[in-house]
Design a protein around this motif. Structure first.
Motif, PDB file in Angstrom:
ATOM      1  N   SER A  93      -5.841 -18.557 -69.167  1.00  0.00           N
ATOM      2  CA  SER A  93      -6.696 -17.726 -70.025  1.00  0.00           C
ATOM      3  C   SER A  93      -5.976 -16.466 -70.475  1.00  0.00           C
ATOM      4  O   SER A  93      -4.979 -16.046 -69.875  1.00  0.00           O
ATOM      5  N   ASN A  94      -6.478 -15.876 -71.539  1.00  0.00           N
ATOM      6  CA  ASN A  94      -5.930 -14.633 -72.102  1.00  0.00           C
ATOM      7  C   ASN A  94      -4.436 -14.737 -72.392  1.00  0.00           C
ATOM      8  O   ASN A  94      -3.669 -13.813 -72.115  1.00  0.00           O
ATOM      9  N   SER A  95      -4.022 -15.869 -72.943  1.00  0.00           N
ATOM     10  CA  SER A  95      -2.606 -16.044 -73.267  1.00  0.00           C
ATOM     11  C   SER A  95      -2.457 -16.889 -74.529  1.00  0.00           C
ATOM     12  O   SER A  95      -3.361 -17.630 -74.913  1.00  0.00           O
ATOM     13  N   LEU A 133      -2.524 -11.148 -79.372  1.00  0.00           N
ATOM     14  CA  LEU A 133      -1.667 -12.141 -78.720  1.00  0.00           C
ATOM     15  C   LEU A 133      -0.934 -12.977 -79.753  1.00  0.00           C
ATOM     16  O   LEU A 133       0.268 -13.239 -79.624  1.00  0.00           O
ATOM     17  N   SER A 175      -3.049 -22.545 -76.508  1.00  0.00           N
ATOM     18  CA  SER A 175      -4.093 -21.554 -76.292  1.00  0.00           C
ATOM     19  C   SER A 175      -5.143 -22.157 -75.368  1.00  0.00           C
ATOM     20  O   SER A 175      -5.196 -23.370 -75.182  1.00  0.00           O
ATOM     21  N   ASP A 212      -6.166  -9.275 -73.648  1.00  0.00           N
ATOM     22  CA  ASP A 212      -7.585  -9.518 -73.892  1.00  0.00           C
ATOM     23  C   ASP A 212      -7.916  -9.834 -75.345  1.00  0.00           C
ATOM     24  O   ASP A 212      -8.932 -10.449 -75.618  1.00  0.00           O
ATOM     25  N   THR A 266       0.249 -12.162 -73.180  1.00  0.00           N
ATOM     26  CA  THR A 266      -1.032 -12.206 -72.462  1.00  0.00           C
ATOM     27  C   THR A 266      -1.795 -10.922 -72.754  1.00  0.00           C
ATOM     28  O   THR A 266      -1.205  -9.878 -73.039  1.00  0.00           O
ATOM     29  N   GLU A 323      -7.291 -11.745 -78.687  1.00  0.00           N
ATOM     30  CA  GLU A 323      -6.603 -12.936 -79.180  1.00  0.00           C
ATOM     31  C   GLU A 323      -5.750 -12.640 -80.407  1.00  0.00           C
ATOM     32  O   GLU A 323      -4.620 -13.121 -80.516  1.00  0.00           O
TER      33      GLU A 323
END
Length: 199
Positions: free
Chosen positions: A187-189, A123, A150, A118, A116, A120
């Motif tokens: 989100s953000n994962s 990640l 995603s 901010d 996780t 991408e």
């Protein structure tokens, strides 16, 4: 036909067995040979997959396509991974591909990795590294299925990055590696879930 899920987790306590292409059941739920045959008939499943959440063996391997070992809290994740109807169509995987995967072996292991944050790109790199690290500890992988999750539809560059990393580790089985992608509301994962067959 599109409304019928590819994979459904069945319990013996269900009043009826909804149709599916892949019937999943937990081995330790006391499924005997007759109950499994009845499940296959009533669910109209093309094939059955046993989920092993403990050390209990299943004696009727000739009835089912294979066994996936996983932790009890990962049963839903395995079933969702096999439910290829819910995947995006960018890769074009379907139930026939899942059947081909299970022809690589009888015993599979479920693993997953996630990150996780901010950014991408970070990640994707971190998650891919975690998954490849887990795969590097496996013995002689014969077949592999990777699901990517995603919050948005993934660009082809992400597929290429993950595929290159995995296929560099496992160059001898590239024809037996299958990929899918799906959306998550987290989100953000970025998540990678996989099942693989070992020799």
């Amino acid at each position: 036909m599109d409304d019928i899920p590819s994979a459904v987790l069945y319990r013996q306590t269900m009043d009826h067995y909804p149709k599916s292409a892949i019937g999943c059941f937990i081995i330790s739920d006391a499924w005997d040979e007759q109950a499994v045959l009845e499940l296959k008939e009533k669910s109209k499943a093309w094939f059955l997959v046993g989920l092993q959440i403990d050390n209990m063996d299943f004696d009727h391997l000739d009835i089912i396509e294979g066994i996936v070992r996983c932790q009890p809290d990962k049963v839903k994740a395995v079933t969702e991974l096999l439910n290829v109807n819910a995947a995006s169509t960018i890769i074009g995987i379907d139930v026939v591909d899942i059947k081909s995967l299970f022809e690589c072996g009888n015993l599979f292991q479920f693993i997953q990795a996630s990150a996780t944050g901010d950014f991408e790109s970070n990640l994707i790199k971190v998650t891919t590294h975690k998954l490849v690290n887990q795969l590097s500890k496996a013995r002689h992988i014969k077949g592999l299925f990777i699901g990517m999750e995603s919050v948005q539809s993934l660009p082809i560059e992400v597929f290429a990055y993950v595929a290159d990393a995995v296929e560099e580790l496992l160059p001898n089985i590239s024809e037996n590696i299958y990929y899918r992608s799906s959306m998550t509301d987290e989100s953000n994962s970025f998540h990678l879930k996989a099942i693989y067959a070992e020799e």
